[in-house]
Design a protein around this motif. Structure first.
Motif, short mmCIF file in Angstrom:
data_model
loop_
_atom_site.label_atom_id
_atom_site.label_comp_id
_atom_site.label_asym_id
_atom_site.label_seq_id
_atom_site.Cartn_x
_atom_site.Cartn_y
_atom_site.Cartn_z
N ALA A 31 58.06 111.30 -11.67
CA ALA A 31 56.75 110.82 -11.18
C ALA A 31 56.01 110.15 -12.34
O ALA A 31 55.45 110.81 -13.22
N LYS A 38 53.28 108.67 -12.75
CA LYS A 38 51.86 108.83 -13.02
C LYS A 38 51.57 109.95 -14.02
O LYS A 38 50.53 109.96 -14.66
N ASP A 74 59.35 107.64 -9.37
CA ASP A 74 58.43 107.74 -8.25
C ASP A 74 57.13 107.10 -8.72
O ASP A 74 56.55 107.55 -9.70
N SER A 98 55.09 105.77 -3.55
CA SER A 98 54.23 106.68 -2.77
C SER A 98 52.78 106.24 -2.91
O SER A 98 52.45 105.41 -3.76
N ARG A 136 55.93 109.86 5.01
CA ARG A 136 55.46 111.06 4.33
C ARG A 136 54.76 111.94 5.36
O ARG A 136 53.79 111.54 5.98
N HIS A 180 55.13 116.06 -0.09
CA HIS A 180 54.66 116.44 -1.44
C HIS A 180 53.35 117.18 -1.22
O HIS A 180 52.38 116.58 -0.79
N SER A 194 50.21 119.75 -6.75
CA SER A 194 50.68 119.81 -8.12
C SER A 194 50.34 121.16 -8.74
O SER A 194 49.46 121.86 -8.28
N GLN A 195 51.07 121.49 -9.80
CA GLN A 195 50.85 122.75 -10.53
C GLN A 195 51.03 123.96 -9.61
O GLN A 195 50.26 124.91 -9.59
N GLY A 214 57.33 116.53 -5.73
CA GLY A 214 57.28 117.23 -7.02
C GLY A 214 56.33 118.39 -6.92
O GLY A 214 56.21 119.00 -5.86
N GLY A 215 55.64 118.69 -8.01
CA GLY A 215 54.59 119.69 -7.95
C GLY A 215 54.83 120.97 -8.71
O GLY A 215 54.01 121.88 -8.67
N PHE A 216 55.97 121.06 -9.41
CA PHE A 216 56.30 122.32 -10.10
C PHE A 216 55.34 122.55 -11.25
O PHE A 216 55.17 121.70 -12.11
N GLU A 265 60.84 114.61 -7.01
CA GLU A 265 59.88 113.80 -7.79
C GLU A 265 59.07 114.63 -8.78
O GLU A 265 57.84 114.64 -8.72
N PRO A 266 59.72 115.32 -9.71
CA PRO A 266 58.93 116.11 -10.67
C PRO A 266 58.25 115.20 -11.69
O PRO A 266 58.82 114.20 -12.14
N GLY A 267 57.01 115.51 -12.03
CA GLY A 267 56.30 114.77 -13.06
C GLY A 267 55.93 115.72 -14.19
O GLY A 267 56.54 115.76 -15.25
N ARG A 268 54.90 116.54 -13.91
CA ARG A 268 54.37 117.46 -14.90
C ARG A 268 55.45 118.29 -15.62
O ARG A 268 55.46 118.39 -16.85
N TYR A 274 49.60 113.97 -17.44
CA TYR A 274 48.21 113.73 -17.02
C TYR A 274 47.25 113.84 -18.20
O TYR A 274 46.10 114.27 -18.04
#
Ligand SMILES: *Cc1c(COP(=O)(O)O)cnc(C)c1O
Length: 423
Positions: free
Chosen positions: A63, A65, A84, A107, A154, A206, A209-210, A245-247, A280-283, A378
């Motif tokens: 992700a 962003k 993503d 997205s 979505r 999705h 997050s976190q 994502g969101g893990f 879609e993992p980002g963090r 972020y």
């Protein structure tokens, strides 16, 4: 298994370092505030995620962003990441980092005509549609420009992820996704199937997050799977499920979640169901790789607590004031263990300008460097020039070498963007 991202300690000076570089030397050289990333850690995180879902037919899309640095995208691409994205700008960054268009998912609730056309002209892998109005617009644009486009819906599964409200996206009260109640999603999927310019890519979810528990993911995925099996039962082609994502990470210790537990849960739900899965993992890929190094300008003794005034402000890291986010803060100088109640605040003229509140901090003197941990996600992407402060520079350590990946702009460069018609 995941491990915390801890610093190496220099054997001679007993100081914290990254690779062979002392953080304090980097701060002297590049000046503060300074973002420092561990590129090897980023690749390790990504590979751990890949491995956790490797038994499934899957692709992992970072992700963008969370951290859109072209250098970081390029390191991730080299270990197999897709992207993503949530804007035309991020699309261009991903392409500059040589990520293949086919490995890009778009997205977001408010894609403009320009952004959609850019995505279609590059034939990106998939556009995740979030409303009937957006689907209508994509159909028109694709038809008018004689372009083909792969589209997924979505779905808003109406699940509370149990995270901060500003980063929760899965409940029906949020602006995200298409609800399942009124038969809309089925109608829209039918439209995709029957439109000559659109290919059905499947469904996406999705929820926020976190997230630190597996349960909300599991509930959301079951809703998604039920609906996709229902569509298949009607004879629709549903090739892919994009699980988002969101893990969350543990910001106290800078430790990632155990992706293998997540992988097991996903496998038990989706094994042998015949879907290609996207993630879609980002963090969780970048957060624990980053530190923000800042210099103490003054120590001010207030009535019942100490204010540590540093040269990084909310324009460099807005997460503490925007999300009440916790970031561990270490003094890079060893001054003993006696801890005192402190606020660590920036120089900006806003009460919300703080990096930490009511934190027990060890002794600190003016001129010391502090490391704000877990800021790889972020963090730098949300920097601004508020108070006419140039953004922090960014450097990355990879295989032992330090590279400058974004120099700070000068005040002259910032002011040059202004136009004065009244001179
Ligand atoms: C923000 C976002 C992600 C990444 O979330 P993380 O919490 O950083 O893993 C993934 N997918 C979509 C659609 C997003 O908006």
């Amino acid at each position: 298994m995941s491990s915390p991202n801890t610093d190496d300690i220099d054997a001679v000076s007993n100081q914290k370092k990254l690779g062979k570089h002392l953080y304090t030397d980097l701060a002297d050289l590049y000046k503060t505030p300074l973002y420092v990333y561990d590129g090897d850690q980023i690749q390790r995180n990504f590979k751990a995620f890949q491995k956790a879902v490797s038994k499934l037919n899957s692709k992992v899309y970072f992700a963008v962003k969370a951290n859109s640095s072209v250098a970081i995208l390029s390191l991730l691409k080299s270990v197999g990441a897709g992207a993503d994205i949530v804007s035309g700008g991020e699309l261009q960054r991903a392409l500059v980092a040589n990520i293949k268009a086919n490995d890009i998912i778009f997205s977001g609730v408010g894609k403009t005509d320009e952004e959609l056309l850019l995505a279609m002209k590059h034939s990106i892998g998939q556009i995740n549609v979030e409303s009937g109005a957006e689907l209508e617009r994509i159909s028109e644009l694709a038809f008018a420009n004689n372009l083909k486009c792969s589209v997924a819906l979505r779905i808003n599964v109406d699940v509370d992820p149990g995270s901060h409200e500003k980063i929760s996206t899965g409940q029906k009260s949020t602006k995200f996704g298409i609800g399942l109640n009124e038969g809309q999603a089925e109608d829209y999927y039918q439209k995709i199937i029957s439109h000559p310019n659109l290919n059905p890519a499947g469904l996406a979810v999705h929820i926020g997050s976190q997230l630190t528990r597996l349960e909300p993911f599991e509930i959301a995925y079951k809703v998604l799977l039920n609906f996709s099996n229902y569509l298949r039962g009607k004879g629709f082609d549903v090739p892919c499920l994009d699980l988002g994502g969101g893990f969350g990470i543990d910001y106290k210790t800078n430790t990632n979640p155990d992706f293998s537990e997540y992988g097991k849960m996903v496998s038990s739900l989706f094994q042998n169901q015949g879907y290609k899965l996207g993630f879609e993992p980002g963090r969780s890929i970048v957060a624990n790789s980053g530190s923000l190094i800042t210099k103490v300008i003054y120590v001010k003794n207030g009535i019942n607590k100490r204010f540590i005034i540093v040269d990084a402000g909310m324009n460099d890291l807005i997460r503490p004031t925007l999300y009440e986010a916790y970031h561990r803060i270490d003094n890079l100088q060893e001054r003993g263990d006696h801890r005192e109640l402190s606020d660590i605040v920036g120089p900006i003229c806003e009460t919300g300008d703080y990096l930490a509140k009511d934190r027990m901090m060890p002794p600190v003197e003016a001129g010391d460097y502090l490391a704000v941990r877990g800021v790889g996600a972020y963090g730098a992407v949300m920097m601004s020039n508020y108070n006419t402060r140039p953004e922090a520079s960014e450097v990355i350590c990879y295989e032992g070498e330090i590279h400058l990946i974004r120099p700070r702009r000068t005040v002259e460069q910032l002011i040059k963007m202004d136009v004065n018609p009244f001179e």
